[in-house]
Design a protein around this motif. Structure first.
Motif, PDB file in Angstrom:
ATOM      1  N   UNK A 179       2.678  35.440 -24.398  1.00 14.84           N
ATOM      2  CA  UNK A 179       1.758  36.088 -23.463  1.00 14.84           C
ATOM      3  C   UNK A 179       0.777  35.076 -22.884  1.00 14.84           C
ATOM      4  N   UNK A 180       0.271  34.176 -23.734  1.00 18.45           N
ATOM      5  CA  UNK A 180      -0.710  33.204 -23.272  1.00 18.45           C
ATOM      6  C   UNK A 180      -0.093  32.218 -22.286  1.00 18.45           C
ATOM      7  N   UNK A 181       1.148  31.782 -22.550  1.00 15.39           N
ATOM      8  CA  UNK A 181       1.816  30.889 -21.605  1.00 15.39           C
ATOM      9  C   UNK A 181       2.002  31.579 -20.261  1.00 15.39           C
ATOM     10  N   UNK A 186       0.486  32.182 -14.644  1.00 19.36           N
ATOM     11  CA  UNK A 186       0.084  33.013 -13.506  1.00 19.36           C
ATOM     12  C   UNK A 186      -1.222  32.512 -12.905  1.00 19.36           C
ATOM     13  N   UNK A 187      -2.183  32.159 -13.769  1.00 23.47           N
ATOM     14  CA  UNK A 187      -3.469  31.670 -13.273  1.00 23.47           C
ATOM     15  C   UNK A 187      -3.302  30.363 -12.509  1.00 23.47           C
ATOM     16  N   UNK A 188      -2.447  29.466 -13.029  1.00 24.65           N
ATOM     17  CA  UNK A 188      -2.271  28.184 -12.356  1.00 24.65           C
ATOM     18  C   UNK A 188      -1.454  28.328 -11.076  1.00 24.65           C
ATOM     19  N   UNK A 189      -0.510  29.268 -11.057  1.00 21.97           N
ATOM     20  CA  UNK A 189       0.222  29.536  -9.813  1.00 21.97           C
ATOM     21  C   UNK A 189      -0.727  30.075  -8.743  1.00 21.97           C
ATOM     22  N   UNK A 190      -1.632  30.948  -9.159  1.00 25.49           N
ATOM     23  CA  UNK A 190      -2.595  31.515  -8.202  1.00 25.49           C
ATOM     24  C   UNK A 190      -3.532  30.441  -7.670  1.00 25.49           C
ATOM     25  N   UNK A 191      -3.966  29.551  -8.558  1.00 32.20           N
ATOM     26  CA  UNK A 191      -4.839  28.462  -8.124  1.00 32.20           C
ATOM     27  C   UNK A 191      -4.091  27.535  -7.172  1.00 32.20           C
ATOM     28  N   UNK A 192      -2.843  27.260  -7.485  1.00 35.29           N
ATOM     29  CA  UNK A 192      -2.031  26.410  -6.612  1.00 35.29           C
ATOM     30  C   UNK A 192      -1.849  27.050  -5.242  1.00 35.29           C
ATOM     31  N   UNK A 227      -6.928  36.861  -5.619  1.00 33.48           N
ATOM     32  CA  UNK A 227      -5.807  36.851  -6.569  1.00 33.48           C
ATOM     33  C   UNK A 227      -6.041  35.805  -7.659  1.00 33.48           C
ATOM     34  N   UNK A 228      -6.520  34.638  -7.266  1.00 37.64           N
ATOM     35  CA  UNK A 228      -6.813  33.592  -8.252  1.00 37.64           C
ATOM     36  C   UNK A 228      -7.931  34.039  -9.196  1.00 37.64           C
ATOM     37  N   UNK A 229      -8.922  34.720  -8.646  1.00 41.35           N
ATOM     38  CA  UNK A 229     -10.029  35.219  -9.461  1.00 41.35           C
ATOM     39  C   UNK A 229      -9.529  36.200 -10.515  1.00 41.35           C
ATOM     40  N   UNK A 230      -8.671  37.135 -10.119  1.00 44.30           N
ATOM     41  CA  UNK A 230      -8.143  38.131 -11.061  1.00 44.30           C
ATOM     42  C   UNK A 230      -7.324  37.465 -12.165  1.00 44.30           C
ATOM     43  N   UNK A 231      -6.515  36.478 -11.782  1.00 46.31           N
ATOM     44  CA  UNK A 231      -5.703  35.776 -12.769  1.00 46.31           C
ATOM     45  C   UNK A 231      -6.579  35.004 -13.753  1.00 46.31           C
ATOM     46  N   UNK A 232      -7.654  34.384 -13.259  1.00 40.93           N
ATOM     47  CA  UNK A 232      -8.557  33.644 -14.141  1.00 40.93           C
ATOM     48  C   UNK A 232      -9.289  34.594 -15.090  1.00 40.93           C
ATOM     49  N   UNK A 233      -9.652  35.780 -14.611  1.00 40.13           N
ATOM     50  CA  UNK A 233     -10.316  36.768 -15.473  1.00 40.13           C
ATOM     51  C   UNK A 233      -9.386  37.189 -16.598  1.00 40.13           C
ATOM     52  N   UNK A 234      -8.115  37.418 -16.283  1.00 40.72           N
ATOM     53  CA  UNK A 234      -7.137  37.801 -17.321  1.00 40.72           C
ATOM     54  C   UNK A 234      -6.970  36.680 -18.341  1.00 40.72           C
TER      55      UNK A 234
END
Length: 433
Positions: A179-181, A186-192, A227-234
Motif C-alpha cells: 500500500x505504501x509503495x 501515486x504521489x510522485x506521479x502526480x508531482x511529475x 490532484x498532487x495535493x490530494x495524493x500528498x495528503x494520502x
C-alpha cells in the motif's frame, strides 16, 4: 534485471563508501547502547548511602559516549551526503545520456517536464537511500538487536511482556508495504504531472498571452496541483498511521513496565537501578521501532522513484549506424505512429539523388516532417525500405527547421565538442553572412 537488483547496483559500485557508512552505523548503535548501562550504574551508585568515586567515572564515560556519538553522527552525515551526491550526479548524467540515445520516436513521446521531474525529484529521493538512509537503517537494526539482548539480560520476564508491543511497532510498516509503495508512486506521479504541465505551459506562454487564454492555462495547472495535493495528503496520512502504531506500542510498553517493575521494586525483587536501566534500554529499542516507520516511508518513496526512473532507462537505445554516401532509393515507404489508425506516410516511392536540392510541399500535418525523419534514419519505417546506392560510408546528419543555440559561446555552438579547423568555419561564416 529486476528493480531490486538494479537498485543494489550502485551499492556495489560504491562499496568502499557503503562499507564505511555501515561501519559507522554500527559504531553509533554501540555508543547508544552503552548509555543505558552507564545510566543504570550511575543511578545504582547514587542510591547507595555512601556513593564511591565510581560515580564520577561513570558520569565522564556517559558524557564521552554522547560526545563520540555526536562526532560519529556528523561524520555519517558528511559521508552519507557525499555518497548520495556522487551516485546522484552519475545517475543524472545517465538519464540525459539515455534520453539522447533512445529512438527519436520514444524521445518525443516523453511528456514535457518528465525528464526534469526524474532529475529534480525522483533521483534525489532514490539516491538518498544509499548514504543517509543506509546509515540510519544499519544503526536502527544493530541498536534493535543490541537493545533486545540487553533487555533479556536485565529481566527476561519483563522482556517477554513487552515483546508484542515491540513487534507491533517494528513490523507494522511491513504489513502495509504494498500500500505504501502504491501511495508513494501515486504521489510522485502526480508531482511529475504537475512538473510536466508547468513545463508545457511555460513553453507556450507566448501563445497563451496572444490568444488571451491565460485563464485556461492557470485553471489547467490548478487542477493538476489539486490532484498532487490530494495524493500528498494520502501519503502523509498513511505515514502518520504508521507513526501512531509505533507511538501506541511504545507508550503501552512504558506503562506496563512502570506498573510491573514498580511493584517488583516495592517488593524488593528488583533494584531501582535495574528498573531505570530497563526503562532507558526500552527507549533505545523503541527508538529503533519508532524510526522504522519513518525509514520505511522513505524506503517506499525511494522504491517508487526507482521504479519510475528504471522504467525510462529500460527503453531500448538506438545505435547510430553509418550509411552509404550516394542516391537514396525509397520503395513502398510507410510509417504509422503507435496507437494511430492511419499512416502518417503511405507507400512512397522515389529516388533522392546525391547533390540535388529537393523541395517537399504539403499541408500542415500531411507528413513532411515525418518523411524527413524517416530518410534521416531517426524513425524506423512501418513497412517499405530506404536503400542507399553509394559506396563510401559516413554518418549522416540531419538539421531541422527550428534553430537552437545552446547556452554556451558561438564557437562551442558551432563545434559541439568536435575538433575543427576554425579557418574553414570563418570562411563559411563569411560566405553565408
Amino acid at each position: 534485471m529486476n528493480t531490486l537488483k538494479r537498485m543494489l547496483l550502485p551499492v556495489w559500485n560504491e562499496r568502499l563508501w557503503v562499507g564505511l557508512t555501515i561501519m559507522l552505523g554500527v559504531v553509533t548503535a554501540g555508543l547508544n547502547l552503552s548509555r543505558p548501562l552507564l545510566f543504570g550504574l550511575i543511578v545504582g551508585e547514587l542510591v547507595k548511602l555512601d556513593p564511591e568515586q565510581k560515580v564520577n567515572s561513570y558520569v565522564w564515560l556517559y558524557i564521552c559516549s554522547w560526545g563520540m556519538s555526536w562526532t560519529v553522527s556528523l561524520l555519517i552525515r558528511y559521508i552519507g551526503a557525499k555518497l548520495d551526491q556522487r551516485i546522484l550526479a552519475q545517475m543524472r548524467v545517465d538519464v540525459l545520456a539515455h534520453l539522447l540515445h533512445i529512438p527519436l520516436l520514444e524521445n518525443e513521446r516523453q511528456p514535457n517536464g518528465r525528464i526534469q521531474a526524474y532529475i529534480s525529484s525522483d533521483l534525489p529521493t532514490w539516491t538518498r537511500l544509499y548514504g543517509t538512509l543506509l546509515a540510519q537503517i544499519v544503526h536502527s537494526v544493530v541498536q534493535l538487536a543490541g537493545a533486545s539482548v540487553a533487555l533479556v539480560n536485565f529481566d527476561p520476564e519483563m522482556t517477554l511482556m513487552i515483546l508484542p508491543f515491540l513487534l507491533l511497532g517494528s513490523l507494522a510498516p511491513l504489513f502495509i508495504s504494498k500500500l505504501m509503495v502504491k501511495v508513494n508512486r501515486t504521489a510522485q506521479d502526480s508531482l511529475s504531472q504537475a512538473f510536466e504541465t508547468l513545463s508545457g505551459l511555460i513553453r507556450g506562454t507566448g501563445d497563451l498571452r496572444f490568444l488571451h487564454a491565460e485563464k485556461w492555462g492557470i485553471e489547467r495547472f490548478r487542477k493538476v496541483c489539486v490532484r498532487s495535493q490530494c495524493a500528498e495528503v494520502k501519503r502523509t496520512l498513511a505515514q502518520s498511521l504508521m507513526q501512531v502504531c509505533a507511538a501506541f506500542s511504545e507508550i503501552a510498553a512504558y506503562v506496563l513496565v512502570l506498573w510491573w517493575g514498580g511493584k517488583r521494586v516495592l517488593r524488593n525483587e528488583m533494584q531501582i537501578s535495574e528498573l531505570v536501566g530497563f526503562l532507558v534500554t526500552i527507549e533505545m529499542i523503541f527508538f529503533s521501532a519508532r524510526n522504522a516507520s519513518d525509514l520505511a516511508s522513505e524506503v517506499y518513496s525511494a522504491w517508487a522513484s526507482a521504479q519510475r526512473v528504471l522504467a525510462f532507462l529500460s527503453i531500448s537505445v538506438k545505435e547510430r549506424s553509418a550509411t552509404k554516401e550516394g542516391d537514396l532509393v525509397i520503395r513502398e515507404l510507410s510509417f504509422r505512429y503507435p496507437g494511430e489508425q492511419k499512416d502518417a506516410v503511405c507507400s512512397v516511392n522515389c529516388t533522392l539523388r546525391k547533390g540535388e536540392v529537393i523541395v517537399i510541399l504539403g499541408e500542415s500535418g500531411s507528413g513532411k516532417s515525418t518523411f524527413l525523419k524517416l530518410i534521416s534514419g531517426e524513425y524506423a519505417p512501418t513497412s517499405g525500405a530506404i536503400v542507399s546506392e553509394g559506396t563510401a560510408s559516413r554518418i549522416s546528419s540531419f538539421v531541422g527547421q527550428d534553430p537552437l543555440l545552446f547556452d554556451v559561446s558561438i564557437r562551442d555552438n558551432l563545434s559541439l565538442g568536435r575538433k575543427v579547423d576554425w579557418r574553414i568555419v570563418e570562411e563559411l561564416a563569411e560566405q553565408f553572412s
